[in-house]
Motif scaffolding. Structure first.
Motif, short mmCIF file in Angstrom:
data_model
loop_
_atom_site.label_atom_id
_atom_site.label_comp_id
_atom_site.label_asym_id
_atom_site.label_seq_id
_atom_site.Cartn_x
_atom_site.Cartn_y
_atom_site.Cartn_z
N UNK A 107 0.83 -1.20 0.00
CA UNK A 107 0.00 0.00 0.00
C UNK A 107 0.86 1.26 0.00
N UNK A 108 0.38 2.25 -0.79
CA UNK A 108 1.02 3.55 -0.84
C UNK A 108 0.04 4.54 -1.43
N UNK A 109 0.42 5.79 -1.50
CA UNK A 109 -0.41 6.79 -2.17
C UNK A 109 -0.37 6.54 -3.67
N UNK A 110 -1.55 6.46 -4.27
CA UNK A 110 -1.69 6.14 -5.70
C UNK A 110 -2.24 7.36 -6.43
N UNK A 111 -1.59 7.76 -7.50
CA UNK A 111 -2.12 8.79 -8.38
C UNK A 111 -3.01 8.12 -9.42
N UNK A 112 -4.27 8.52 -9.46
CA UNK A 112 -5.23 7.85 -10.34
C UNK A 112 -5.18 8.42 -11.75
N UNK A 113 -5.24 7.56 -12.73
CA UNK A 113 -5.40 8.01 -14.12
C UNK A 113 -6.89 7.90 -14.49
N UNK A 114 -7.42 8.93 -15.12
CA UNK A 114 -8.85 8.94 -15.46
C UNK A 114 -9.11 8.33 -16.84
N UNK A 115 -8.13 8.36 -17.73
CA UNK A 115 -8.22 7.60 -18.97
C UNK A 115 -7.62 6.23 -18.67
N UNK A 116 -8.49 5.23 -18.53
CA UNK A 116 -8.03 3.89 -18.17
C UNK A 116 -7.48 3.12 -19.36
N UNK A 117 -7.93 3.51 -20.56
CA UNK A 117 -7.49 2.78 -21.75
C UNK A 117 -7.81 3.59 -22.99
N UNK A 118 -6.96 3.46 -24.00
CA UNK A 118 -7.25 4.00 -25.34
C UNK A 118 -6.60 3.07 -26.35
N UNK A 119 -7.32 2.82 -27.42
CA UNK A 119 -6.79 1.96 -28.48
C UNK A 119 -7.59 2.19 -29.75
N UNK A 120 -7.13 1.60 -30.84
CA UNK A 120 -7.84 1.66 -32.11
C UNK A 120 -8.11 0.23 -32.57
N UNK A 121 -9.36 -0.04 -32.93
CA UNK A 121 -9.80 -1.37 -33.34
C UNK A 121 -10.26 -1.31 -34.79
N UNK A 122 -9.83 -2.24 -35.59
CA UNK A 122 -10.29 -2.33 -36.97
C UNK A 122 -11.60 -3.11 -37.02
N UNK A 123 -12.64 -2.51 -37.59
CA UNK A 123 -13.95 -3.16 -37.68
C UNK A 123 -14.65 -2.73 -38.96
N UNK A 124 -14.98 -3.71 -39.80
CA UNK A 124 -15.73 -3.47 -41.04
C UNK A 124 -15.09 -2.38 -41.90
N UNK A 125 -13.78 -2.42 -42.00
CA UNK A 125 -13.07 -1.45 -42.81
C UNK A 125 -12.93 -0.08 -42.19
N UNK A 126 -13.32 0.05 -40.92
CA UNK A 126 -13.24 1.34 -40.23
C UNK A 126 -12.24 1.24 -39.08
N UNK A 127 -11.66 2.40 -38.78
CA UNK A 127 -10.78 2.51 -37.63
C UNK A 127 -11.59 3.11 -36.48
#
Length: 418
Positions: free
Chosen positions: A156-176
């Motif tokens: 345990x320690x002091x944790x700095x929280x990130x508000x963007x938990x994830x970002x990515x790009x997914x290919x679907x039906x010819x779209x990004x």
């Protein structure tokens, strides 16, 4: 003036539903200002609370809390802790814990044994996770989605929280397709959102999925920034939200425009459609994001009904600035004048959350439904079947929701953060 008396006066002056408050109350019968606020609140108010000024500074301004840096829910008949998310900072992330993992043992004792002892009064949560002291160590055993068993000591320690938990790009039906998991609207978010949208701009995405399934809200100006990142210039000069206060404070009523991304030098995607993933944990500013964009672009809501909070709170310091009151003091409406969603915002495509693995796993039910909509322009058959089954069961409006949470506490406490 005592803290309870000061809290009562603030409520009577600023509370949106002050007419529903008892006019007299024995202030000495309440052990805390938070208990008093709960007693004074209107019957449909699940949102008002007080907290210490130190906690307010730590979580809303500094974006910090004390712990291992993870969030979970109890599953499998109290025999495992299913990890919802892990902050980038913190011992949990450093030791390889990720969303979708199942914690089965702590300190050599199974989770089932721990909760049996807690239920019987033989142990407490502090016994299981340790007190909130710097350097407290607990040994964890967990299973990955592929069956791999891992073990490590978390500290345990002091944790700095990130508000963007994830970002990515997914290919679907010819779209990004850009995929953004956004967890709270606080000061830190402004920088993190700009970084995320700069990334999406560089990746030249065609569609965007914004995941606010656990986002309990926060600063409305950050919601305006997020909305403008998505839709500018279609929302240029348009009403983002109108604030309506009680009749004692009607001079505060005002209309706020979407954030001017050009003046702020922010990245805008100029999208005419956005997909938003929701659960009953999607609240306040998350709902404002949906409601305020709806008059101007196509907002496809996917998942479960939101919490139902078309009202907001401005923090009021009291008790020699040692406490902060978050009592509901205004209602919000969009450019069309709509803001009556106390029962929550209903998804276009119903789906029930699953957690098969880490963020971005396309088999996860809400993300899978969003990608289906991207590819086909409509909800999937399974989503429509779920809607139809709910329609048959419903006595009144169709709903897809868990029981209403008591949200009269800081939002992060809803998610078992440690």
């Amino acid at each position: 003036m005592t803290a309870n008396a000061e809290a009562f006066c603030l409520m009577f002056r600023y509370y949106l539903w002050y007419r529903e408050m008892p006019q007299t109350v024995n202030l000495t019968q309440f052990n805390s200002t938070n208990q008093l606020v709960q007693a004074l609140s209107a019957p449909n108010d699940r949102f008002s609370y007080t907290m210490s000024a130190a906690d307010y500074q730590s979580r809303f301004i500094d974006a910090r809390f004390f712990g291992f840096g993870m969030s979970f829910r109890i599953v499998d008949s109290d025999s495992a802790l299913l990890v919802r998310f892990v902050y980038d900072d913190g011992s949990a992330a450093e030791n390889g814990l990720r969303r979708g993992d199942r914690i089965t043992e702590i300190e050599g004792k199974s989770i089932a044994e721990w909760y049996a002892d807690i239920d019987a009064g033989r142990a407490t949560n502090d016994d299981m996770f340790g007190p909130n002291d710097d350097g407290v160590m607990r040994n964890f055993v967990w299973t990955k989605p592929d069956g791999t068993v891992m073990q490590s000591d978390f500290i345990k320690r002091e944790v700095t929280t990130n508000t963007v938990l994830h970002r990515s790009v997914i290919e679907e039906a010819g779209k990004r397709v850009g995929y953004l998991v956004f967890n709270s609207f606080i000061e830190l978010s402004e920088t993190e959102l700009e970084q995320a949208f700069s990334y999406f701009k560089q990746q030249n995405i065609d569609e965007l999925v914004v995941d606010v399934r656990y986002n309990g809200g926060g600063l409305i100006r950050v919601a305006s920034q997020l909305a403008s990142h998505i839709a500018w210039p279609a929302v240029q000069g348009k009403t983002f939200v109108t604030f309506a206060y009680n009749d004692k404070n009607s001079h505060k009523n005002q209309t706020s425009l979407f954030t001017n991304v050009e003046l702020r030098n922010l990245t805008a995607l100029g999208l005419d459609r956005v997909h938003v993933l929701t659960t009953p944990g999607s609240c306040s500013s998350s709902e404002i994001l949906i409601n305020s964009l709806s008059p101007f672009i196509d907002v496809v809501q996917i998942g479960e009904v939101t919490c139902g909070k078309p009202v907001g709170q401005q923090p009021e310091f009291f008790d020699a600035r040692n406490q902060v009151m978050f009592a509901v003091n205004f209602q919000t409406v969009n450019a069309d004048g709509f803001g009556d969603y106390f029962e929550g915002l209903m998804p276009n495509c119903p789906a029930r959350e699953t957690i098969p693995g880490d963020w971005g796993v396309t088999s996860e039910a809400l993300l899978k439904e969003a990608l289906y909509y991207v590819a086909n322009g409509s909800c999937s058959d399974s989503s429509q079947q779920l809607f139809d089954s709910l329609l048959l069961q419903a006595d009144g409006p169709v709903r897809l929701t868990a029981p209403k949470q008591n949200l009269a506490q800081p939002f992060w406490q809803q998610w078992n953060e440690h």
